[in-house]
Write an enzyme that holds these catalytic residues in place. Structure first.
Site, PDB file in Angstrom:
ATOM      1  N   LYS A 137      -2.652   8.247  -0.698  1.00  0.00           N
ATOM      2  CA  LYS A 137      -3.515   9.116  -1.519  1.00  0.00           C
ATOM      3  C   LYS A 137      -3.645  10.512  -0.912  1.00  0.00           C
ATOM      4  O   LYS A 137      -3.556  11.508  -1.607  1.00  0.00           O
ATOM      5  CB  LYS A 137      -4.935   8.526  -1.639  1.00  0.00           C
ATOM      6  N   ARG A 191     -15.637   5.401  -4.073  1.00  0.00           N
ATOM      7  CA  ARG A 191     -15.072   4.153  -3.564  1.00  0.00           C
ATOM      8  C   ARG A 191     -15.752   2.923  -4.147  1.00  0.00           C
ATOM      9  O   ARG A 191     -15.303   1.808  -3.899  1.00  0.00           O
ATOM     10  CB  ARG A 191     -15.202   4.111  -2.036  1.00  0.00           C
ATOM     11  N   ARG A 201       0.774   4.549  11.993  1.00  0.00           N
ATOM     12  CA  ARG A 201       0.237   5.916  11.896  1.00  0.00           C
ATOM     13  C   ARG A 201      -0.320   6.377  13.242  1.00  0.00           C
ATOM     14  O   ARG A 201      -0.875   5.591  14.001  1.00  0.00           O
ATOM     15  CB  ARG A 201      -0.891   5.980  10.860  1.00  0.00           C
ATOM     16  N   ARG A 216      -5.684   5.496  15.557  1.00  0.00           N
ATOM     17  CA  ARG A 216      -7.113   5.485  15.240  1.00  0.00           C
ATOM     18  C   ARG A 216      -7.618   4.052  15.152  1.00  0.00           C
ATOM     19  O   ARG A 216      -6.885   3.148  14.743  1.00  0.00           O
ATOM     20  CB  ARG A 216      -7.382   6.194  13.899  1.00  0.00           C
ATOM     21  N   ARG A 247     -10.266  -3.667   6.118  1.00  0.00           N
ATOM     22  CA  ARG A 247     -10.413  -2.565   5.162  1.00  0.00           C
ATOM     23  C   ARG A 247      -9.831  -2.944   3.800  1.00  0.00           C
ATOM     24  O   ARG A 247     -10.382  -2.577   2.756  1.00  0.00           O
ATOM     25  CB  ARG A 247      -9.717  -1.303   5.686  1.00  0.00           C
TER      26      ARG A 247
END
Length: 213
Positions: free
Chosen positions: A13, A88, A127, A160, A171
């Site tokens: 996104k 969200r 990532r 992260r 998540r």
């Protein structure tokens, strides 16, 4: 042109929102960026947001709604914007709809980037984010010239907490429970458009441009 980006964490996104922002000259408004700036600056909002984000949980509605509505009222957003990471939940979507109605406005598109869960876990665990400038890279899909060093500012790259596989799985569970109902919400509003997020990011962007015109 007022756009909301939908899709699971790691669906792309943010990348697509930035590309839309550049092509159509509208601001890319990311709640993640707002939260991270507050965390880095050690604000009260940042401390509260960090507690939730580190556990892979959604930041509560009241911490985000007012922040976003204030942001879209700024001058640079008068011709439109791309919202990334908000809303969200259904209550957030309803709050946004009401806030826009008060301004005599409404959203034009809700674009859902569809990517299966297993693809997401592989993407996100690879990532890496810069601790200094927040730039993001990927060890496989978008590696830096020097391993562990940011191409943009020379800062150190880190995995992260919210990109660790066990947190990503949590998540995704939270996303399916709280965020996926938004797809139905915006479908009823008549503004939902879906694109395949498993193809090359430029092909995803071409599909989105075909929708936006």
């Amino acid at each position: 042109m007022k756009i909301v980006m939908l899709g699971a964490p790691g669906a792309g996104k943010g990348t697509q929102a930035k590309m839309i922002s550049e092509k159509y000259s509208v601001p890319h408004i990311s709640t993640g960026d707002i939260f991270r700036a507050n965390i880095k600056n050690g604000t009260e909002l940042g401390k509260k947001a960090k507690e939730y984000m580190d556990q892979g949980k959604l930041v509560p509605d009241e911490l985000t709604c007012d922040l976003v509505v204030d942001r879209i009222a700024e001058d640079d957003a008068k011709n439109g914007y791309v919202l990334d990471g908000f809303p969200r939940t259904i209550p957030q979507a309803e709050a946004l709809t009401k806030a826009l109605e008060k301004r005599g406005e409404k959203l034009d598109f809700a674009i859902d980037i569809e990517v299966p869960d297993e693809n997401i876990v592989n993407r996100m665990s690879g990532r890496r984010a810069c601790v200094d400038c927040g730039g993001t890279f990927h060890i496989k899909y978008n590696p830096t010239k020097t391993e562990g060093i940011c191409d943009l500012c020379g800062g150190k790259l880190t995995l992260r907490d919210d990109d660790k596989p066990e947190v990503v799985a949590d998540r995704l569970r939270v996303y399916h429970e709280a965020t996926q109902p938004l797809i139905e919400y915006y479908e009823k509003e008549g503004i939902l458009k879906s694109v395949d997020g498993t193809v090359d990011l430029n092909d995803v962007f071409d599909a989105i441009c075909g929708i936006l015109g």
